[in-house]
Motif scaffolding. Structure first.
Motif, PDB file in Angstrom:
ATOM      1  N   TRP A 167     -28.664  46.614  58.726  1.00  0.00           N
ATOM      2  CA  TRP A 167     -27.659  47.612  58.359  1.00  0.00           C
ATOM      3  C   TRP A 167     -26.933  47.152  57.092  1.00  0.00           C
ATOM      4  CZ3 TRP A 167     -25.226  48.693  63.881  1.00  0.00           C
ATOM      5  CH2 TRP A 167     -26.144  49.439  64.638  1.00  0.00           C
ATOM      6  N   GLU A 175     -23.014  46.199  57.791  1.00  0.00           N
ATOM      7  CA  GLU A 175     -22.294  46.829  58.903  1.00  0.00           C
ATOM      8  C   GLU A 175     -22.684  46.110  60.196  1.00  0.00           C
ATOM      9  OE1 GLU A 175     -21.989  51.015  58.744  1.00  0.00           O
ATOM     10  OE2 GLU A 175     -21.419  51.238  60.844  1.00  0.00           O
ATOM     11  N   ARG A 176     -21.698  45.634  60.919  1.00  0.00           N
ATOM     12  CA  ARG A 176     -21.917  44.869  62.160  1.00  0.00           C
ATOM     13  C   ARG A 176     -22.778  43.632  61.905  1.00  0.00           C
ATOM     14  NH1 ARG A 176     -17.820  47.770  63.924  1.00  0.00           N
ATOM     15  NH2 ARG A 176     -18.312  49.961  63.967  1.00  0.00           N
ATOM     16  N   ASN A 216     -28.767  50.043  55.492  1.00  0.00           N
ATOM     17  CA  ASN A 216     -28.003  50.619  56.600  1.00  0.00           C
ATOM     18  C   ASN A 216     -28.478  52.032  56.942  1.00  0.00           C
ATOM     19  OD1 ASN A 216     -26.007  51.272  58.417  1.00  0.00           O
ATOM     20  ND2 ASN A 216     -24.295  50.843  57.029  1.00  0.00           N
ATOM     21  N   VAL A 217     -28.537  52.321  58.246  1.00  0.00           N
ATOM     22  CA  VAL A 217     -28.876  53.691  58.666  1.00  0.00           C
ATOM     23  C   VAL A 217     -27.770  54.680  58.300  1.00  0.00           C
ATOM     24  CG1 VAL A 217     -30.520  53.162  60.499  1.00  0.00           C
ATOM     25  CG2 VAL A 217     -28.056  53.151  61.007  1.00  0.00           C
ATOM     26  N   ASN A 218     -26.554  54.187  58.109  1.00  0.00           N
ATOM     27  CA  ASN A 218     -25.535  55.030  57.457  1.00  0.00           C
ATOM     28  C   ASN A 218     -25.881  54.925  55.974  1.00  0.00           C
ATOM     29  OD1 ASN A 218     -24.223  55.633  59.852  1.00  0.00           O
ATOM     30  ND2 ASN A 218     -22.953  53.797  59.737  1.00  0.00           N
ATOM     31  N   LYS A 295     -31.091  58.312  60.492  1.00  0.00           N
ATOM     32  CA  LYS A 295     -29.957  58.650  61.364  1.00  0.00           C
ATOM     33  C   LYS A 295     -29.402  59.963  60.836  1.00  0.00           C
ATOM     34  CE  LYS A 295     -25.309  56.915  62.583  1.00  0.00           C
ATOM     35  NZ  LYS A 295     -24.416  55.734  62.561  1.00  0.00           N
ATOM     36  N   GLU A 299     -22.323  60.508  63.794  1.00  0.00           N
ATOM     37  CA  GLU A 299     -21.228  59.728  63.213  1.00  0.00           C
ATOM     38  C   GLU A 299     -21.028  60.050  61.731  1.00  0.00           C
ATOM     39  OE1 GLU A 299     -22.195  55.630  64.282  1.00  0.00           O
ATOM     40  OE2 GLU A 299     -21.284  55.897  66.255  1.00  0.00           O
ATOM     41  N   ARG A 332     -33.884  58.403  64.705  1.00  0.00           N
ATOM     42  CA  ARG A 332     -33.034  57.840  65.767  1.00  0.00           C
ATOM     43  C   ARG A 332     -32.472  58.914  66.702  1.00  0.00           C
ATOM     44  NH1 ARG A 332     -28.528  54.903  64.130  1.00  0.00           N
ATOM     45  NH2 ARG A 332     -28.804  53.124  65.492  1.00  0.00           N
ATOM     46  N   PHE A 334     -29.899  58.420  68.439  1.00  0.00           N
ATOM     47  CA  PHE A 334     -28.462  58.129  68.566  1.00  0.00           C
ATOM     48  C   PHE A 334     -27.659  59.260  67.912  1.00  0.00           C
ATOM     49  CE2 PHE A 334     -24.641  55.648  67.084  1.00  0.00           C
ATOM     50  CZ  PHE A 334     -24.148  55.345  68.332  1.00  0.00           C
ATOM     51  N   LYS A 373     -31.924  53.950  71.618  1.00  0.00           N
ATOM     52  CA  LYS A 373     -31.194  52.738  72.030  1.00  0.00           C
ATOM     53  C   LYS A 373     -31.464  52.460  73.507  1.00  0.00           C
ATOM     54  CE  LYS A 373     -27.494  52.837  68.609  1.00  0.00           C
ATOM     55  NZ  LYS A 373     -26.093  52.606  68.271  1.00  0.00           N
ATOM     56  N   ASP A 378     -24.041  52.742  73.862  1.00  0.00           N
ATOM     57  CA  ASP A 378     -24.112  52.060  72.570  1.00  0.00           C
ATOM     58  C   ASP A 378     -24.038  50.545  72.750  1.00  0.00           C
ATOM     59  OD1 ASP A 378     -24.181  51.585  69.894  1.00  0.00           O
ATOM     60  OD2 ASP A 378     -22.173  52.348  69.452  1.00  0.00           O
ATOM     61  N   GLU A 406     -22.893  43.034  68.326  1.00  0.00           N
ATOM     62  CA  GLU A 406     -21.721  43.869  68.025  1.00  0.00           C
ATOM     63  C   GLU A 406     -20.705  43.893  69.168  1.00  0.00           C
ATOM     64  OE1 GLU A 406     -22.747  47.877  67.022  1.00  0.00           O
ATOM     65  OE2 GLU A 406     -20.665  48.555  67.060  1.00  0.00           O
ATOM     66  N   HIS A 542     -14.490  46.111  67.942  1.00  0.00           N
ATOM     67  CA  HIS A 542     -15.560  45.979  68.956  1.00  0.00           C
ATOM     68  C   HIS A 542     -15.662  44.537  69.459  1.00  0.00           C
ATOM     69  CE1 HIS A 542     -17.842  49.808  67.400  1.00  0.00           C
ATOM     70  NE2 HIS A 542     -16.543  49.988  67.570  1.00  0.00           N
TER      71      HIS A 542
HETATM   72  C1  GCV Z   1     -24.750  51.872  61.783  1.00  0.00           C
HETATM   73  C2  GCV Z   1     -22.458  52.030  66.518  1.00  0.00           C
HETATM   74  C3  GCV Z   1     -21.957  51.061  65.492  1.00  0.00           C
HETATM   75  C4  GCV Z   1     -22.106  51.615  64.088  1.00  0.00           C
HETATM   76  C5  GCV Z   1     -23.572  51.955  63.870  1.00  0.00           C
HETATM   77  C6  GCV Z   1     -23.989  52.951  64.935  1.00  0.00           C
HETATM   78  C7  GCV Z   1     -25.462  53.294  64.852  1.00  0.00           C
HETATM   79  O1  GCV Z   1     -21.652  53.152  66.583  1.00  0.00           O
HETATM   80  O2  GCV Z   1     -20.619  50.757  65.769  1.00  0.00           O
HETATM   81  O3  GCV Z   1     -21.661  50.654  63.192  1.00  0.00           O
HETATM   82  O4  GCV Z   1     -23.769  52.482  62.589  1.00  0.00           O
HETATM   83  O5  GCV Z   1     -23.765  52.406  66.210  1.00  0.00           O
HETATM   84  O6  GCV Z   1     -26.205  52.723  65.620  1.00  0.00           O
HETATM   85  O7  GCV Z   1     -25.833  54.115  64.039  1.00  0.00           O
END
Ligand code: GCV
Length: 697
Positions: A167, A175-176, A216-218, A295, A299, A332, A334, A373, A378, A406, A542
């Motif tokens: 990520w 991220e994380r 990152n997937v974001n 993704k 979110e 994903r 998610f 997942k 999560d 995380e 977290h």
């Molecule tokens: C990349 C959780 C994490 C986010 C993460 C998200 C995901 O919510 O806190 O940081 O984002 O999962 O898996 O997309």
């Protein structure tokens, strides 16, 4: 003051010592006695054909043998005893009398044989990657003092796709991520020095990982800019010698936000053409590019819902452009609404993945894999498996596991996750009342899917030990080993890892294995037992205990603790109905209180604090006791470690000791926060009189 144990390398100054960075590939020198059984091994390594990957395999074998056995080992062809490295067809040409076992892609065969008076050690792969994996397997055996004198062993991967996800953001922050800055990116660009990327690929190859999504997937759409693609090629070049395919996380709105189009509607032919051109451009630079992780509609990430389209519309549009090149889309599952109305007791985030993807079963192309997942929320310390694994029968699927901790201590606390993953993989979905473990579903074996597999969110960084804690590397190692063979037990995996990482001293192996194997339950005990969730700060870091942060917001990580009781009612009878997403045989376990296992009770049921568990304890007393037990057990981890000075090198001994002592203190903070909170809420005293008293750390 910065505690040295937590300091991570920021990428400047002297790089960390090589041995730490080599993790389980240390190839520590053996003493003469323990090197003896390997004296008969050939001193020549011959490759049967030329390729980048075989070149790595040859060099690795030479380096590993030389370092461990202190011998001079040479590359080259010619007569005499030799290691022969090559693919099955090449091996057949060289040794025609060979009876080769059937090998799946990436599989290998290790065999000692004789041919024309030569003693040959064959490392044969179904492909070049298989040969490399065979070399790593052989070196691992030598490092662990295994007998290989008459080896005849064929190994096959359980699933085709074994990827890690990183990520990493383009600015270098992960991220994380808890192991320092990105090994790929800094300041909006790919790093100039990609040494660590190559070292990472070597580690990944040694555990059979064949793909890595680097961002990152974001996702940041800038990765698709024409000036960025040559930079990604640099990472692909660093990965290629190790057979690791590079992949990208894709932002579906890229055609629009990069300014090329006024839409990203997946059914608009202009959008499809944009992706086709972009994907062709990527493959011109990176012919072995793996594909995308996506993704969407989650979110805040853009997705097909913007245009009233489905996830299948989006995934297939991209998959079709990847198909001619052999690329895949990990899409994903998610996907959930993080603005759920918490006052509505029927709302349930756990239902989201199934609700979104089950209706689309059969609509995804063959090179789309739905990445699910392990649990429906999560990556909490304890969740049931996602019912979606059983809800897709005409769609490829992969399990997403989180290596980066995380919600499980962020690598500052010991939590070996392989036992948790193993439970998920072995969980029997009882589809049509037949044995259908999750591992078989994700490998596509139950419904004869063309592909499927594993995705592990690794998030390694520039820190010397990759994850910020050398003990946490057991999770990365374990992920790879389970992705290769999910039938392996946690005990076997941890024993391999400990021997490779710390050597073969039986006392060291016993102690570290015991610590690792107990660590997940310990962490669960002092954080969130009975399936209530981790009770951590859900809206913040977290990490710290903050049980109230789960409630009265739209994130849906609710535990519903109030004055009377605790737990989410997810039953069909009175709750959210989530249990109805499982096959009937599984519903029958979770729906009745009488058969729901204690460890998941509060995930599925809302019960009074006085409810009596199968164990005979009340819920409230269990919560008190488990927190006190967990804190004590956490202190015990440090005590066990303290038996090892002189047996583990000083630097790692001190670093790990500092972490474990910190963990023991944190466990007390957790214990007191959760116990006091639930005592105040319930008003029910601890039978043992501990809660509410001022504690002595
Ligand atoms: C990349 C959780 C994490 C986010 C993460 C998200 C995901 O919510 O806190 O940081 O984002 O999962 O898996 O997309």
């Amino acid at each position: 003051m910065v505690n040295a144990a937590f300091a991570v390398w920021n990428g400047t100054g002297a790089p960390p010592a090589a041995s730490e960075t080599e993790a389980w590939l240390r190839y520590a020198p053996r003493d003469a006695e323990s090197a003896k059984p390997y004296a008969q091994l050939p001193s020549r390594v011959e490759v049967l054909h030329e390729s980048l990957v075989l070149d790595s395999a040859q060099k690795e074998l030479i380096a590993g043998m030389s370092r461990m056995l202190g011998r001079s080992v040479q590359a080259g062809s010619g007569g005499g005893n030799a290691f022969l490295l090559g693919s099955a067809p090449e091996a057949r040409k060289r040794v025609p009398e060979l009876k080769l076992p059937a090998l799946k892609p990436d599989g290998y065969w290790l065999k000692v044989t004789r041919s024309r008076g030569q003693r040959l050690f064959l490392i044969i792969g179904s492909n070049d990657r298989g040969v490399l994996y065979g070399v790593f397997a052989l070196l691992s055996k030598i490092a662990r003092e295994q007998d290989i004198s008459n080896i005849d062993e064929a190994e096959q991967p359980f699933a085709r796709l074994r990827w890690v996800n990183q990520w990493d953001n383009l600015d270098g922050h992960i991220e994380r991520g808890y192991g320092g800055p990105s090994i790929f990116f800094a300041d909006g660009k790919v790093r100039y020095d990609l040494t660590r990327a190559g070292q990472y690929a070597r580690l990944l190859a040694s555990i059979g990982i064949n793909g890595c999504t680097i961002n990152n997937v974001n996702a940041d759409p800038r990765v698709f800019r024409p000036d960025f693609i040559p930079q990604i090629k640099g990472i692909a070049d660093a990965f290629r010698p190790w057979g690791v395919q590079v992949a990208l996380a894709a932002d579906l709105s890229a055609p629009k936000v990069l300014g090329d189009l006024d839409t990203f509607d997946p059914v608009d032919p202009k959008v499809a053409a944009w992706w086709k051109n972009k994907i062709d451009e990527i493959y011109r630079a990176i012919p072995d590019f793996g594909g995308f992780t996506i993704k969407a509609d989650s979110e805040g990430q853009p997705g097909p819902s913007t245009y009233g389209r489905t996830h299948a519309d989006a995934a297939n549009m991209i998959a079709r452009a990847l198909k001619p090149h052999g690329g895949v889309v990990f899409y994903r599952a998610f996907v959930y609404n993080h603005h759920l109305d918490w006052r509505n007791l029927k709302n349930d985030r756990a239902k989201a993945a199934y609700d979104n993807f089950h209706p689309l079963d059969g609509e995804f192309d063959d090179n789309v894999i739905i990445q699910i997942k392990n649990g429906p929320i999560d990556f909490q310390v304890r969740e049931p498996v996602s019912p979606l694994f059983a809800g897709l029968r005409r769609t490829n699927e992969a399990i997403e596991l989180q290596i980066t901790q995380e919600y499980t201590g962020q690598q500052r606390q010991l939590c070996f996750l392989v036992p948790m993953w193993k439970e998920a993989l072995d969980f029997d979905m009882r589809i049509n009342d037949k044995h259908t473990p999750v591992k078989a579903l994700v490998a596509g074996r139950v419904f004869h899917r063309p592909t499927g597999g594993f995705a592990g969110v690794a998030n390694v960084g520039m820190d010397a030990s990759w994850l910020g804690n050398s003990l946490a590397m057991a999770n990365l190692y374990g992920f790879g080993r389970l992705a290769w063979d999910p039938d392996l037990g946690p005990e076997k995996i941890i024993e391999e890892w400990t021997r490779l990482t710390f050597g073969n001293d039986p006392e060291v192996v016993r102690t570290i294995d015991r610590m690792q194997l107990s660590s997940w339950h310990i962490y669960e005990n002092y954080t969130g037992p009975l399936g209530a969730g981790t009770l951590t700060n859900v809206t913040g870091n977290h990490y710290d205990p903050a049980p109230e942060s789960s409630e009265r917001n739209g994130w849906g990580q609710w535990h519903r603790a109030d004055r009377e009781g605790i737990g989410m009612d997810r039953t069909l009878a009175t709750g959210t109905g989530f249990i109805g997403q499982y096959p009937p045989a599984v519903q029958k376990i979770y729906e009745p209180l009488a058969s729901c296992p204690d460890r998941l009770l509060l995930f599925f049921h809302h019960v009074p604090y006085t409810h009596v568990l199968h164990s005979g304890k009340t819920v409230i007393q269990h919560i008190y006791d488990s927190h006190y037990d967990g804190a004590e057990e956490a202190a015990g981890l440090g005590e066990q470690w303290k038996t090892l000075p002189g047996r583990v090198d000083e630097a790692r001994y001190e670093e790990i000791l500092a972490l474990l002592e910190y963990q023991a203190r944190e466990a007390i903070v957790w214990r007191d926060t959760i116990c006091n909170w639930i005592y105040q809420l319930s008003g029910i005293a601890d039978q043992k009189g501990r809660v509410g008293r001022r504690s002595q750390p």
